[in-house]
Enzyme design. Structure first.
Site, PDB file in Angstrom:
ATOM      1  N   GLY A 153       0.832  -1.196   0.114  1.00 54.11           N
ATOM      2  CA  GLY A 153       0.052  -0.020  -0.021  1.00 54.11           C
ATOM      3  C   GLY A 153       0.811   1.368   0.034  1.00 54.11           C
ATOM      4  O   GLY A 153       2.044   1.052   0.247  1.00 54.11           O
ATOM      5  N   GLN A 206       2.971   9.854   1.293  1.00 61.54           N
ATOM      6  CA  GLN A 206       4.359   9.259   1.303  1.00 61.54           C
ATOM      7  C   GLN A 206       5.194   9.591   0.144  1.00 61.54           C
ATOM      8  O   GLN A 206       6.476   9.517   0.583  1.00 61.54           O
ATOM      9  CB  GLN A 206       4.217   7.965   1.457  1.00 61.54           C
ATOM     10  N   CYS A 243       5.720  -0.348   7.309  1.00 55.76           N
ATOM     11  CA  CYS A 243       5.537   0.823   6.482  1.00 55.76           C
ATOM     12  C   CYS A 243       6.780   1.159   5.504  1.00 55.76           C
ATOM     13  O   CYS A 243       7.715   1.179   6.120  1.00 55.76           O
ATOM     14  CB  CYS A 243       5.120   1.891   7.228  1.00 55.76           C
ATOM     15  N   LEU A 244       6.441   1.495   4.444  1.00 59.02           N
ATOM     16  CA  LEU A 244       7.422   1.810   3.516  1.00 59.02           C
ATOM     17  C   LEU A 244       8.245   3.087   4.015  1.00 59.02           C
ATOM     18  O   LEU A 244       9.274   3.168   3.708  1.00 59.02           O
ATOM     19  CB  LEU A 244       7.021   2.008   2.061  1.00 59.02           C
ATOM     20  N   HIS A 284      -4.706   1.919   7.520  1.00 53.53           N
ATOM     21  CA  HIS A 284      -3.073   2.450   7.748  1.00 53.53           C
ATOM     22  C   HIS A 284      -2.914   3.416   6.661  1.00 53.53           C
ATOM     23  O   HIS A 284      -2.356   4.472   7.143  1.00 53.53           O
ATOM     24  CB  HIS A 284      -2.275   0.978   7.449  1.00 53.53           C
ATOM     25  N   GLU A 285      -3.333   3.258   5.484  1.00 55.85           N
ATOM     26  CA  GLU A 285      -3.105   4.198   4.518  1.00 55.85           C
ATOM     27  C   GLU A 285      -4.089   5.490   4.680  1.00 55.85           C
ATOM     28  O   GLU A 285      -3.413   6.569   4.457  1.00 55.85           O
ATOM     29  CB  GLU A 285      -3.375   3.599   3.094  1.00 55.85           C
ATOM     30  N   HIS A 294      -2.362   7.957   6.908  1.00 52.87           N
ATOM     31  CA  HIS A 294      -1.212   8.695   6.225  1.00 52.87           C
ATOM     32  C   HIS A 294      -1.909  10.000   5.553  1.00 52.87           C
ATOM     33  O   HIS A 294      -1.205  10.825   5.688  1.00 52.87           O
ATOM     34  CB  HIS A 294      -0.729   7.724   5.096  1.00 52.87           C
TER      35      HIS A 294
HETATM   36 NI    NI Z   1       2.408   3.324   5.485  1.00 56.57          NI
END
Ligand code: NI
Length: 167
Positions: free
Chosen positions: A46, A51, A91-92, A133-134, A137
């Site tokens: 995701g 991000q 998370c990236l 989660h997204e 963000h």
């Molecule tokens: Ni994330």
């Protein structure tokens, strides 16, 4: 398409709330394509526009193993949540850090797709976790900021140490 730079926690730009997308145009679709390519290349399941330092309410998710289940959410809203689930998240923007986060077990989400058509989705399991989660963000919240103060300090110390090693 292009691979975009992913902001790394604790970059303060990750805490900037995203604005609603008023018009889905060629630029929006180009951004979505780039986000998808960036997510697959990472690899991740995701990615939120936040991000990649674009503060618009856009999320891409693909929890499949073969890139066969791509979902795009523009201006997503949760209209219903049910139950409680604790799952390990990563998370990236916080590479190498994984921890348990408590979220709703099931969510109903309404959003626009890349063509501007409204859809409603009932999600559970990993997909529900990933959507929440997204969406965090987009509100300027990174999953580690849902952990205890003690754990957050540990995460920051670990990342600092790693950055020193890399330098
Ligand atoms: Ni994330």
């Amino acid at each position: 398409m292009a691979i975009l730079e992913i902001l790394q926690y604790p970059d303060p730009r990750l805490n900037k709330p995203a604005e609603r997308v008023e018009k889905i145009d060629a630029g929006t679709r180009k951004l979505i394509d780039d986000m998808v390519e960036t997510m697959y290349a990472a690899p991740g399941v995701g990615l939120a526009a936040t991000q990649v330092d674009v503060h618009k309410q856009i999320i891409v998710i693909d929890i499949s193993e073969d890139h066969g289940d791509l979902r795009v959410f523009i201006n997503p809203e949760v209209t219903r949540r049910e139950g409680v689930a604790v799952n390990q998240e990563g998370c990236l923007s916080v590479p190498g850090i994984y921890d348990n986060v408590e979220r709703a077990e099931m969510v109903t989400v309404t959003a626009l797709d890349r063509n501007g058509s409204r859809f409603t989705l009932n999600a559970s399991g990993i997909l529900a976790t990933c959507i929440q989660h997204e969406m965090d963000h987009l509100e300027g919240k990174v999953f580690v900021e849902r952990l205890s103060e003690l754990k957050q300090n540990r995460v920051r110390a670990k990342l600092k140490k790693r950055q020193r090693k890399a330098a």
